[in-house]
Scaffold this active site. Structure first.
Site, PDB file in Angstrom:
ATOM      1  N   GLY B 303      27.029  36.421 -28.939  1.00 20.78           N
ATOM      2  CA  GLY B 303      27.751  36.252 -30.199  1.00 20.78           C
ATOM      3  C   GLY B 303      28.407  37.536 -30.668  1.00 20.78           C
ATOM      4  O   GLY B 303      28.619  38.469 -29.899  1.00 20.78           O
ATOM      5  N   ILE B 304      28.733  37.561 -31.959  1.00 21.28           N
ATOM      6  CA  ILE B 304      29.397  38.702 -32.575  1.00 21.28           C
ATOM      7  C   ILE B 304      28.371  39.464 -33.399  1.00 21.28           C
ATOM      8  O   ILE B 304      27.440  38.870 -33.923  1.00 21.28           O
ATOM      9  CB  ILE B 304      30.554  38.212 -33.469  1.00 21.28           C
ATOM     10  CG1 ILE B 304      31.655  37.605 -32.599  1.00 21.28           C
ATOM     11  CG2 ILE B 304      31.104  39.328 -34.335  1.00 21.28           C
ATOM     12  CD1 ILE B 304      32.911  37.246 -33.368  1.00 21.28           C
ATOM     13  N   GLY B 305      28.558  40.773 -33.532  1.00 18.61           N
ATOM     14  CA  GLY B 305      27.697  41.535 -34.428  1.00 18.61           C
ATOM     15  C   GLY B 305      26.983  42.659 -33.709  1.00 18.61           C
ATOM     16  O   GLY B 305      27.134  42.857 -32.506  1.00 18.61           O
ATOM     17  N   ASN B 306      26.194  43.408 -34.491  1.00 19.56           N
ATOM     18  CA  ASN B 306      25.614  44.617 -33.921  1.00 19.56           C
ATOM     19  C   ASN B 306      24.524  44.329 -32.891  1.00 19.56           C
ATOM     20  O   ASN B 306      24.366  45.071 -31.926  1.00 19.56           O
ATOM     21  CB  ASN B 306      25.128  45.573 -35.019  1.00 19.56           C
ATOM     22  CG  ASN B 306      24.042  44.957 -35.886  1.00 19.56           C
ATOM     23  OD1 ASN B 306      23.581  43.842 -35.632  1.00 19.56           O
ATOM     24  ND2 ASN B 306      23.637  45.682 -36.905  1.00 19.56           N
ATOM     25  N   GLU B 328      32.300  33.024 -25.868  1.00 19.65           N
ATOM     26  CA  GLU B 328      33.322  32.574 -26.782  1.00 19.65           C
ATOM     27  C   GLU B 328      34.286  33.709 -27.087  1.00 19.65           C
ATOM     28  O   GLU B 328      35.490  33.533 -27.143  1.00 19.65           O
ATOM     29  CB  GLU B 328      32.622  32.124 -28.067  1.00 19.65           C
ATOM     30  CG  GLU B 328      33.412  31.254 -28.971  1.00 19.65           C
ATOM     31  CD  GLU B 328      32.557  30.811 -30.159  1.00 19.65           C
ATOM     32  OE1 GLU B 328      31.744  29.896 -29.989  1.00 19.65           O
ATOM     33  OE2 GLU B 328      32.681  31.405 -31.241  1.00 19.65           O
ATOM     34  N   ASN B 418      30.302  31.706 -42.937  1.00 15.63           N
ATOM     35  CA  ASN B 418      31.494  31.590 -42.094  1.00 15.63           C
ATOM     36  C   ASN B 418      31.623  30.250 -41.404  1.00 15.63           C
ATOM     37  O   ASN B 418      32.709  29.839 -41.040  1.00 15.63           O
ATOM     38  CB  ASN B 418      31.478  32.683 -41.023  1.00 15.63           C
ATOM     39  CG  ASN B 418      31.324  34.060 -41.622  1.00 15.63           C
ATOM     40  OD1 ASN B 418      30.353  34.754 -41.372  1.00 15.63           O
ATOM     41  ND2 ASN B 418      32.279  34.443 -42.450  1.00 15.63           N
ATOM     42  N   GLY B 422      30.516  28.391 -32.551  1.00 17.37           N
ATOM     43  CA  GLY B 422      30.105  27.749 -31.304  1.00 17.37           C
ATOM     44  C   GLY B 422      28.624  27.861 -31.044  1.00 17.37           C
ATOM     45  O   GLY B 422      28.154  27.509 -29.966  1.00 17.37           O
TER      46      GLY B 422
END
Lengths: 550, 550
Positions: B303-306, B328, B418, B422
């Site tokens: 996924g996204i993020g730190n 994704e 948000n 996915g």
């Protein structure tokens, strides 16, 4: 054929011999030397063994060997003593007949049972903390078994190389091929993967029912990164063989069985179930009219129960021709659907007819067999195929909340009924995801003591992102394209029972007011009251509360 | 080329002409006559129009036309008057840059926004009740759009035959082929289906970034019953073309853009994110050691993020070779992963680099292009492919409960952040479904005011049937094969923050006691207290309650 070292330890009872039908059905000569009596096998099962059975929705399961093990445990009073007590880890594609599974549960012989079950004693054991149970998407259970996820803590068997997830597979067959492969009965379920995962295999050849050879489509189950596409674009497409390939060396015994699948009658229709079916068929007609569905619909999936029976019964008489069915299990009403000619082709992983239904089916087997196909549950419930084919999925939950989350498993959030089954496989991936339920259920003191439309489902198996349509006898809510704030009033207005509409709208309105005030109004809730209907139910036997806040 | 009737109404500004690069990139001569200025187009958008944009995770979205529409609305003060006010129904594969989407939201120009968004003004509008928002599995959004599920109530456009779900598609391109087909920018997302669904198409050719021709794999999107298998068995497999096919007659204007994707820096790593990554990499090493994963793992989704950055950063230096990525979105750390040679091939639906990352990427485009592939989100997130490939999926939720249900979307059950994205596409279908989160988050008054391990998630997007592994900086809980009663103590012990462990174990123990007593102990809860941490949070700014019962 090389005998496995283990095989030499199995005593061969001389008192009974196989029937002529058995000799005809078992086409691999080497297996005849493995003919055994269930009573001889029963003592071989050790406390803690990992056992897989064939079977799905109470059909196609082994009867002789499980019964003999229970008899052995009971007659020797093994459970009374912690040193002799036997508890097993039991894995079956879905549920099996109560005379075996429920009996094992009543004798406290089940330590662990995955991933679905039906039976009073089994669910009692699960909810009393004696049986560890986890329900799982039925499409995923077989792969998780082969991945070794369920056998992470299984002790390594001494003679087993490589380490197999299961010690035993006990499966019912209606025939055995020259290669020693297994022709299943009226279900496929997880049998291919259970066989693939087992160290030792026991086959029960059921000679009381016809050989169903040709009914099944068995594909090979590969592990990633070696999986291949399922090349199916129509319910009648075949991608495999008619029998389950196995390594004959792992077969340690072959039994003869004449016990029928212990099914009961199908759930009778009610005025409510007919009202739900009528809303649904009207909806499908409307979708065809606006061009969002072809005139023969798209392949149907339909769950178990009286609503499903009413829907299929309605379609059997109904306005659609050349209908296709891609589902998990076929019930009696499908016979009528086939007979009226409206249903062109049906595929499933199991046929669960009533005893009368099976009689009819087996007597007319030749007439039906080219319009039916049974697949493994990994394929029947595959997201890949459900999405590709654009299935219309219809299932019954315990309850649905005002935003479209559904509970399919746990009453009051905690008490397991039967398990998730394939509901979420289908509802997540279908083109049209439909849930149907009566708007209320009775309690001891109140004929409408339970509302099936609730503010916040007490357990969530299907999310708001998965459901398109909710329907009760009151009406049908079309949620497609609606935001949560749009969904709640529609669900309450169309689906809730009149005795609960006011309460639910008040919950929604107050939640909306409170949440908008603090800038949190996307999916409004009063969390302090979200479960109040349930706590009232636990205390007062009805969900009819006096007020949301004191 | 035949001009559409509509096209004749678009004024052609003579004040600006296309650059040489534009003329080189737009290889279909007929399109040059459709060259237009965004300011000329802005007034054409009517209140209530259904508009689709290209874009995904803030890259590859149109900038010129949306900005011109906002300028037009703002400079003419249209929103002050109900008669001139314009609110649009906006559909984009995922999020786009704040300078367009957030500006539209700030101007109250968005009536409806599906299925994912990022931006303070957008989420403020959603949670204030001004914007109707529904999040949806990103693999399903494009198909639901083409099914017409989002346009059920859309008025039929007069000149439109057949009725299209969208009035407008506004898409960014980096080139246009001889056929008039569109070569996207750094994302594909839902652009193919948005183009397929739109009555009128506006193309913004971005000449400030290189033509990314060859980076994309665009397959045709059929509707059931005509869908075909995705014949992909390896992340590098191609099944389509390098540009998106469209009907050139529907193109009403072609603009030139030189505005970059407005991305920010990637989230910086923290000691917590490094601890989580370290637990996870150790887990993967252990899985390889016991033979449940190949030595180069299986394709990774991250996924996204730190935390995602720390994991990919760790893998870039890490012990695995020839790793594949099927995800994704690609972030900056993937550049290092590619550069160290550990990552062999990566495919996604979007590349979301920081401005520096994009500079580096575009400057070295030739070196990377054969190891990267962008697909539509319908394919990148397809359950079919995620399951077939046996993806290892890793995502961050807001919170996970003690039985393994996760909340990815709504804070305190109601406030949308948000959207689902996915996450559930991947977690439902992956071979290994992993959720990683810090064990706590700070509130204004308490550095550990929020526990991310809770008794009952306040919103459920992923269920207990979907998750295999939960990991926090405290440790990793392996839930595979465990029953709910086994899961709860493991999650609390391994993952909860020490300041909450006692509270959570007490919740579990008391729930177990109460539920076993009434024969409902499968998934023990005290429903009266299930949300008490949240109500305490709302009242007192921390989840640290004094006692479970008064």
């Amino acid at each position: 054929m090389r005998a496995t070292p283990f095989l030499r330890n199995i005593p061969r009872s001389a008192t009974s011999s196989p029937s002529a039908t058995f000799r005809e059905r078992v086409r691999r000569p080497g297996y005849l030397s493995k003919f055994a009596q269930p009573t001889d096998l029963a003592p071989l099962f050790k406390n803690g063994d990992y056992i897989g059975w064939s079977g799905f929705t109470g059909v196609g399961y082994p009867k002789m060997c499980p019964t003999a093990i229970a008899d052995h445990v009971e007659s020797n009073n093994l459970q009374a003593n912690p040193e002799t007590k036997k508890k097993f880890n039991l894995f079956v594609g879905a549920s099996v007949g109560p005379e075996v599974e429920d009996r094992w549960a009543a004798l406290d012989m089940i330590a662990r049972r995955y991933p679905h079950q039906v039976g009073k004693e089994v669910s009692k054991g699960i909810n009393a903390g004696r049986i560890e149970f986890a329900d799982k998407h039925l499409s995923m259970f077989p792969q998780d078994l082969t991945y070794g996820f369920y056998s992470r803590n299984k002790p390594k068997a001494e003679h087993s190389k490589p380490h197999k997830p299961l010690d035993w597979a006990i499966v019912e067959a209606t025939a055995v091929t020259e290669e020693g492969w297994i022709v299943p009965g009226a279900s496929v379920g997880a049998t291919p993967e259970i066989l693939q995962s087992a160290d030792k295999i026991i086959i029960e050849v059921n000679t009381a029912i016809p050989s169903l050879e040709g009914l099944h489509d068995i594909n090979q189950s590969f592990l990633p990164p070696h999986r291949q596409p399922y090349l199916i674009t129509h319910p009648s497409d075949r991608i495999g063989t008619t029998a389950i390939p196995i390594d004959p060396d792992r077969v340690v015994a072959v039994l003869e069985s004449r016990a029928p699948d212990n099914t009961g009658p199908n759930a009778p229709e009610t005025p409510e179930s007919r009202a739900i079916a009528s809303h649904l068929i009207q909806f499908l007609l409307d979708e065809v009219a606006v061009g969002r569905l072809p005139s023969n619909l798209l392949p149907l999936q339909s769950g178990i129960g009286n609503v499903a029976n009413s829907i299929i019964g309605g379609l059997a008489e109904g306005p659609f021709e050349k209908v296709q069915v891609w589902t998990e299990v076929l019930q009696d009403t499908f016979i009528r659907f086939l007979d009226t000619g409206k249903l062109e082709f049906a595929t499933a992983t199991s046929i669960k007819f009533s005893p009368e239904g099976f009689d009819h089916f087996y007597n007319h087997w030749a007439e039906y067999k080219d319009r039916l196909l049974l697949r493994s549950q990994q394929v029947a419930n595959a997201p890949e195929l459900i999405r590709r084919l654009g299935i219309i999925a219809m299932n019954t939950p315990l309850e649905v909340d005002i935003y479209g989350h559904a509970n399919s498993t746990c009453a009051l959030g905690s008490r397991m009924l039967n398990g998730l089954g394939g509901s979420a496989d289908f509802l997540r991936n279908a083109k049209l995801s439909i849930m149907h339920t009566p708007s209320t259920r009775p309690t001891k003191t109140d004929p409408h003591g339970i509302t099936c439309i609730v503010p916040f489902a007490s357990h969530i198996d299907q999310t708001e992102h998965d459901l398109d349509i909710v329907v009760t006898e009151q009406g049908l809510a079309d949620l497609r394209g609606l935001s949560p704030r749009e969904r709640a009033p529609v669900i309450i207005e169309k689906c809730a029972h009149p005795e609960y509409k006011g309460l639910l709208m008040e919950y929604y309105d107050r939640s909306l007011h409170e949440c908008l005030k603090r800038g949190a109004g996307h999916e409004p809730h009063m969390l302090r009251n979200a479960f109040k209907l349930y706590t009232n139910m636990l205390e007062h036997g009805t969900m009819k509360i006096k007020a949301w806040d004191p």
